[in-house]
Enzyme design. Structure first.
Site, PDB file in Angstrom:
ATOM      1  N   GLY A   1     -11.944  29.801  61.818  1.00  0.00           N
ATOM      2  CA  GLY A   1     -12.914  30.881  61.776  1.00  0.00           C
ATOM      3  C   GLY A   1     -13.542  31.041  63.147  1.00  0.00           C
ATOM      4  O   GLY A   1     -13.164  30.365  64.109  1.00  0.00           O
ATOM      5  N   SER A   2     -14.528  31.910  63.245  1.00  0.00           N
ATOM      6  CA  SER A   2     -15.106  32.228  64.550  1.00  0.00           C
ATOM      7  C   SER A   2     -15.756  31.013  65.211  1.00  0.00           C
ATOM      8  O   SER A   2     -15.708  30.860  66.432  1.00  0.00           O
ATOM      9  CB  SER A   2     -16.131  33.347  64.402  1.00  0.00           C
TER      10      SER A   2
ATOM     11  N   GLU B   1     -14.772  28.073  65.236  1.00  0.00           N
ATOM     12  CA  GLU B   1     -13.746  27.126  65.685  1.00  0.00           C
ATOM     13  C   GLU B   1     -12.967  27.648  66.897  1.00  0.00           C
ATOM     14  O   GLU B   1     -12.129  26.928  67.447  1.00  0.00           O
ATOM     15  CB  GLU B   1     -12.748  26.817  64.561  1.00  0.00           C
TER      16      GLU B   1
ATOM     17  N   HIS C   1     -12.754   6.146  31.844  1.00  0.00           N
ATOM     18  CA  HIS C   1     -12.798   7.595  31.678  1.00  0.00           C
ATOM     19  C   HIS C   1     -13.413   7.983  30.341  1.00  0.00           C
ATOM     20  O   HIS C   1     -14.028   9.040  30.218  1.00  0.00           O
ATOM     21  CB  HIS C   1     -11.384   8.178  31.800  1.00  0.00           C
TER      22      HIS C   1
ATOM     23  N   GLY D   1      -9.712  12.540  39.934  1.00  0.00           N
ATOM     24  CA  GLY D   1      -9.636  13.386  38.751  1.00  0.00           C
ATOM     25  C   GLY D   1      -9.877  14.848  39.048  1.00  0.00           C
ATOM     26  O   GLY D   1      -9.833  15.684  38.134  1.00  0.00           O
TER      27      GLY D   1
ATOM     28  N   HIS E   1     -14.311  25.403  58.800  1.00  0.00           N
ATOM     29  CA  HIS E   1     -15.121  26.509  59.292  1.00  0.00           C
ATOM     30  C   HIS E   1     -16.525  26.476  58.713  1.00  0.00           C
ATOM     31  O   HIS E   1     -16.753  26.860  57.562  1.00  0.00           O
ATOM     32  CB  HIS E   1     -14.444  27.832  58.934  1.00  0.00           C
TER      33      HIS E   1
ATOM     34  N   GLU F   1      -9.522  26.156  52.277  1.00  0.00           N
ATOM     35  CA  GLU F   1      -9.936  24.877  52.845  1.00  0.00           C
ATOM     36  C   GLU F   1      -9.705  23.689  51.914  1.00  0.00           C
ATOM     37  O   GLU F   1      -9.411  22.578  52.389  1.00  0.00           O
ATOM     38  CB  GLU F   1     -11.410  24.950  53.256  1.00  0.00           C
TER      39      GLU F   1
END
Length: 529
Positions: A27-28, A30, A280, A399, A72, A49
């Site tokens: 993005g800008s 980066e 779990h 998970g 970003h 991402e």
């Protein structure tokens, strides 16, 4: 040649650290980091991402190496957080650098600015930081690398304002070698070896850290020396013992009563590289007690949990090698071998067990299986034994769905010499289906097998176990998986009859391109635990 900038110093450092493959979605904020991208660096583009982080996770896990991710600002970090959580649970050595707005704009909460950026990914990073000045950036990256790669490994996070990269710097960067593992306390090891020598029916429980450190052969040697049965720890993200070995006893389920019952066959249990234990579901407290327990782990947080047994802090390689040298030769009865179900027959519609049995027949010995089909995990255990002693199986320890499809892409980038097969549920594959595009762009010969039962079957199975039969949001269907794959540059095939399956998989394995095999399976769901 111009003056040395923070960007120049950082790239020198990244070369020294071996972090020249970068996974990202730019993005800008980066652009200054990416400007004049060096020819000896590789940028792996993901289209979202969470997919980016999962690809990097698979790359690090399959290659047993640290990895660099570029995200970003707040939006990109926010999108990625489910996969960051998985990377934390997977203990992935990952350095995340996120772009931040210009420093002189931050007081006014600018567009694309990240407020309290270092706090955003907590608590699922080992360290999180926004450097106080531009010159601090390379040193912060060096520190991040060492924190990420120290056992227990895990992701770290840096937020870097975009104008920092162009600042000139003369500050030297010190790059130190990675810190090696640590050995168990000698007295604790003597105590454990004596307990094993005195045991008549010892059992081992192995977790992901054993395979992550590449010491499965040493565990096999220890089990054979002890004539001890070996269990896989509940929800383990890697295979840490060959499942066709006569001492392999199966998989512990993530429920207290079931674990306690399974371990009653032993008078001593040693847990290697896993929690004791991961749960779990809850079906009440067991009436029986666990056998005497020793827990060997490098994780001080895990060892501090209120659990039964004796805790020994060590990395797995040094502890297991020391145990192999310390235990004596004792005559013991061989445990009863694991009874496996018969191979499934062809049915219509196709059953998931039949798909796994065909995969077991066709998989090369050095294949990497990346799995995310939660409702069929027991079928995988029963009909697709993982026999590799070197990273033959990867899944997510968290998970959180969306890991396996992009992780298979990362695994293929890290280990191009090994076949990679991703086995996915229809629901879980849709969390990160963008990863198919990256596989196609890099021409990776990954086989993606989608088991389509048109539902979130694991959700329905758990609901049924709770007595909740009618659950909204569990029905899927109508997704054109082959069409999706072809639209992103992959090959694809559809299978609805058992007789078609073997040929479709053989063609996929033989292809030099990424191939999706869409298999319509029966909609029956089964008890998970």
């Amino acid at each position: 040649m111009g003056n040395r900038t923070v960007r120049d110093a950082t790239r020198e450092l990244l070369r020294e650290l071996g972090l020249t493959t970068v996974f990202g979605n730019p993005g800008s904020t980066e652009l200054a980091f990416l400007a004049d991208w060096p020819d000896d660096f590789t940028y792996v583009l993901g289209l979202q991402e969470a997919t980016v982080v999962a690809m990097a996770d698979g790359y690090a896990q399959a290659g047993r190496r640290p990895v660099l991710v570029n995200l970003h600002s707040a939006g990109g970090v926010g999108h990625s957080l489910g996969s960051v959580f998985t990377a934390f649970r997977n203990r992935t050595p990952m350095v995340i650098i996120a772009g931040q707005q210009l420093r002189n704009l931050l007081p006014d909460e600018p567009y694309l600015g990240a407020t309290e950026a270092a706090n955003f990914p907590k608590p699922y990073v080992k360290w999180s930081h926004e450097p106080a000045s531009a010159e601090e950036v390379p040193g912060a990256i060096a520190r991040a690398f060492h924190i990420a790669t120290q056992e227990p490994q895990g992701p770290v996070f840096l937020s870097v304002p975009s104008d920092d990269w162009d600042v000139e710097t003369s500050k030297p960067i010190v790059s130190r070698p990675r810190i090696p593992g640590f050995a168990p306390d000698p007295d604790a090891l003597i105590e454990l070896a004596a307990a094993l020598d005195a045991s008549e029916r010892p059992g081992l429980v192995v977790g992901a850290a054993v395979d992550a450190e590449g010491v499965v052969p040493e565990v096999v040697a220890l089990a054979e020396r002890l004539n001890a049965g070996v269990w896989a720890s509940p929800m383990s993200a890697r295979c840490s013992f060959p499942e066709d070995h006569p001492l392999f006893l199966g998989f512990l389920h993530p429920e207290r009563k079931l674990i306690t019952a399974a371990l009653q066959a032993h008078d001593l249990v040693v847990v290697l590289g896993a929690p004791a234990f991961t749960y779990h579901v809850y079906h009440g407290e067991p009436e029986l007690s666990l056998p005497p327990l020793y827990l060997v782990s490098d994780d001080e947080q895990l060892l501090a949990r209120p659990a039964e047994g004796v805790a020994i802090r060590s990395t797995q390689r040094l502890a297991i090698r020391a145990l192999n040298a310390a235990v004596g030769e004792v005559e013991r009865a061989t445990p009863e071998p694991l009874a496996r179900p018969e191979r499934p027959v062809e049915t219509s519609p196709i059953s998931a067990p039949y798909v796994y049995s065909v995969l077991a027949e066709l998989l090369p010995d050095n294949a990497i299986v990346v799995e995310e089909a939660p409702s069929h995990r027991n079928d995988l255990h029963n009909h697709l034994p993982i026999t590799s002693t070197d990273g033959g199986f990867l899944t997510m320890a968290s998970g959180t769905l969306g890991y396996a499809l992009p992780a298979a892409v990362g695994a293929a980038l890290a280990s191009p010499e090994r076949p990679v097969v991703a086995v996915l549920g229809d629901g879980s594959s849709m969390y990160s289906v963008q990863g198919l595009w990256t596989a196609a762009q890099h021409g990776l010969p990954v086989t993606f097998v989608i088991l389509d039962n048109s539902q979130y079957a694991a959700l329905r199975a758990l609901g049924a176990a709770m007595g909740a039969e009618k659950i909204p949001g569990a029905e899927l269907g109508g997704i054109d998986f082959p069409g999706l794959a072809r639209s992103m540059g992959c090959e694809a095939a559809s299978v609805s009859e058992a007789a078609e399956l073997k040929g479709a998989l053989e063609a996929a394995f033989a292809s030099s391109r990424p191939t999706l095999v869409h298999v319509t399976v029966d909609s029956a769901f089964h008890k998970l635990y």
